[in-house]
Scaffold this motif. Structure first.
Motif, PDB file in Angstrom:
ATOM      1  N   HIS A   1      33.480  38.839  40.149  1.00  0.00           N
ATOM      2  CA  HIS A   1      33.429  37.426  40.530  1.00  0.00           C
ATOM      3  C   HIS A   1      34.570  36.682  39.851  1.00  0.00           C
ATOM      4  O   HIS A   1      34.918  36.979  38.709  1.00  0.00           O
ATOM      5  CB  HIS A   1      32.071  36.818  40.125  1.00  0.00           C
ATOM      6  N   VAL A   2      35.165  35.733  40.563  1.00  0.00           N
ATOM      7  CA  VAL A   2      36.223  34.894  40.003  1.00  0.00           C
ATOM      8  C   VAL A   2      35.650  33.514  39.674  1.00  0.00           C
ATOM      9  O   VAL A   2      35.073  32.854  40.540  1.00  0.00           O
ATOM     10  CB  VAL A   2      37.405  34.753  40.990  1.00  0.00           C
TER      11      VAL A   2
ATOM     12  N   MET B   1      39.784  41.459  34.619  1.00  0.00           N
ATOM     13  CA  MET B   1      39.658  42.400  35.729  1.00  0.00           C
ATOM     14  C   MET B   1      38.975  43.678  35.289  1.00  0.00           C
ATOM     15  O   MET B   1      39.037  44.056  34.106  1.00  0.00           O
ATOM     16  CB  MET B   1      41.045  42.708  36.301  1.00  0.00           C
ATOM     17  N   ASP B   2      38.334  44.333  36.238  1.00  0.00           N
ATOM     18  CA  ASP B   2      37.739  45.647  35.982  1.00  0.00           C
ATOM     19  C   ASP B   2      38.764  46.756  36.168  1.00  0.00           C
ATOM     20  O   ASP B   2      38.752  47.757  35.445  1.00  0.00           O
ATOM     21  CB  ASP B   2      36.554  45.888  36.928  1.00  0.00           C
ATOM     22  N   SER B   3      39.661  46.586  37.157  1.00  0.00           N
ATOM     23  CA  SER B   3      40.708  47.582  37.414  1.00  0.00           C
ATOM     24  C   SER B   3      41.814  46.923  38.228  1.00  0.00           C
ATOM     25  O   SER B   3      41.626  45.834  38.789  1.00  0.00           O
ATOM     26  CB  SER B   3      40.163  48.798  38.167  1.00  0.00           C
ATOM     27  N   ASP B   4      42.959  47.576  38.271  1.00  0.00           N
ATOM     28  CA  ASP B   4      44.061  47.038  39.071  1.00  0.00           C
ATOM     29  C   ASP B   4      44.951  48.180  39.555  1.00  0.00           C
ATOM     30  O   ASP B   4      44.921  49.284  39.016  1.00  0.00           O
ATOM     31  CB  ASP B   4      44.891  46.029  38.257  1.00  0.00           C
ATOM     32  N   ASP B   5      45.724  47.888  40.601  1.00  0.00           N
ATOM     33  CA  ASP B   5      46.733  48.812  41.123  1.00  0.00           C
ATOM     34  C   ASP B   5      47.940  48.018  41.563  1.00  0.00           C
ATOM     35  O   ASP B   5      47.837  46.828  41.893  1.00  0.00           O
ATOM     36  CB  ASP B   5      46.191  49.607  42.323  1.00  0.00           C
ATOM     37  N   LYS B   6      49.086  48.674  41.564  1.00  0.00           N
ATOM     38  CA  LYS B   6      50.323  48.056  42.040  1.00  0.00           C
ATOM     39  C   LYS B   6      50.955  48.990  43.068  1.00  0.00           C
ATOM     40  O   LYS B   6      51.181  50.164  42.776  1.00  0.00           O
ATOM     41  CB  LYS B   6      51.287  47.802  40.875  1.00  0.00           C
ATOM     42  N   PHE B   7      51.214  48.455  44.261  1.00  0.00           N
ATOM     43  CA  PHE B   7      51.769  49.259  45.347  1.00  0.00           C
ATOM     44  C   PHE B   7      52.987  48.572  45.936  1.00  0.00           C
ATOM     45  O   PHE B   7      53.099  47.341  45.915  1.00  0.00           O
ATOM     46  CB  PHE B   7      50.741  49.444  46.469  1.00  0.00           C
TER      47      PHE B   7
END
Length: 303
Positions: free
Chosen positions: A19-20, A28-34
């Motif tokens: 939730h924000v 954050m719980d997790s993140d990715d960069k693409f």
């Protein structure tokens, strides 16, 4: 060779949390960069399903290097024009509601635009170019009215994945494929679509305006391919949607790769649906194994 043109690429920074809370610190719980951008998504899926391609457009700064390095690591050829400012970062927040904060993109000079035009004017009738997504504000989407005819003059085919007026403008150049969704189709013609017969009626109007093939994606209601010879309906496949962002780009990649290879619109539709659906059910763009698994579930009816 298939080329993809992404005029305003990005790093897509995916942030996950439950939730924000606005006005507060969120962890954050997790993140990715693409590497992101519609044409780049098309390149990544094309490569996964076995079609060599070259990604071009504009890249700049440390963020641009991240994008290019990511593409090269996946085996994708690149021929980008360097710009002076950083490639943008798009933040995609996946919480109880999905929120996106997209960067504006760099300024592109006249000289840099001319360099891209030189790349595109060197193509041949054996090539296909996928134009996808919006241009940086410094160029505006009207720049496509310069780039698309330049490619068509070489004899190459074009695939155009745009919305609204930009899509309508592209029809003058007989694109191999356009892929509006049903809501975009409603907006283009200022109508409310009631059922698949309405969708086919207005898709045929796009065909009449110049497109060679039209796919109307309808999310959980399947997809419709309209060609001069026939209409095909791909039934929806059930699953949990995780990634609506790249699904349309994946569908474009699946159709384009297979059609350039086989010239078979039915088989191209099946691969388009498989790629688009598999990505919709994945956290990132779909893996080749999941695409192949999804392909086995694709059912298409001729209307």
């Amino acid at each position: 060779m298939i080329y993809t043109v992404t005029l305003n690429p990005s790093i897509d920074f995916i942030v996950r949390l439950d939730h924000v809370e606005t006005g507060s610190v969120n962890r954050m719980d997790s993140d990715d960069k693409f590497a992101g951008g519609k044409g780049i998504n098309v390149s990544r899926i094309l490569q996964r399903i076995g079609y060599d391609n070259t990604a071009t457009g504009f890249l700049g700064g440390f963020t641009g290097k991240f994008v290019e390095d990511g593409l090269v690591a996946e085996g994708i050829k690149t021929q980008f024009v360097a710009v002076d400012q950083d490639t943008r970062i798009n933040v995609k927040i996946k919480a109880d509601q999905e929120t996106e904060i997209n960067g504006a993109g760099p300024d592109v000079t006249t000289a840099q635009l001319e360099e891209l035009k030189r790349v595109l004017s060197g193509l041949s009738a054996d090539d296909t170019v996928v134009f996808a997504g919006s241009a940086p504000a410094s160029l505006g989407n009207q720049v496509y009215n310069e780039l698309i005819p330049l490619v068509r003059e070489t004899g190459a085919q074009v695939v155009c994945d745009f919305e609204g007026q930009t899509l309508l403008d592209s029809l003058a150049y007989q694109p191999l494929l356009v892929k509006p969704n049903n809501h975009e189709l409603e907006a283009i013609f200022g109508v409310e679509l009631n059922g698949i017969d309405d969708v086919e009626t207005y898709a045929r109007q796009i065909l009449a305006k110049g497109a060679q093939n039209v796919i109307i994606s309808m999310a959980g209601d399947g997809a419709l391919l309209v060609t001069p010879e026939a209409t095909y309906f791909a039934k929806p496949i059930k699953g949990v949607v995780k990634n609506s962002v790249g699904a349309g780009d994946s569908m474009v990649a699946g159709f384009t790769g297979e059609f350039v290879h086989s010239k078979d619109p039915l088989e191209a539709l099946k691969w388009g649906v498989a790629c688009g659906t598999a990505t919709a059910f994945s956290d990132d763009l779909a893996s080749i194994d999941f695409i192949k698994e999804t392909y086995q579930q694709v059912e298409v009816e001729k209307r």
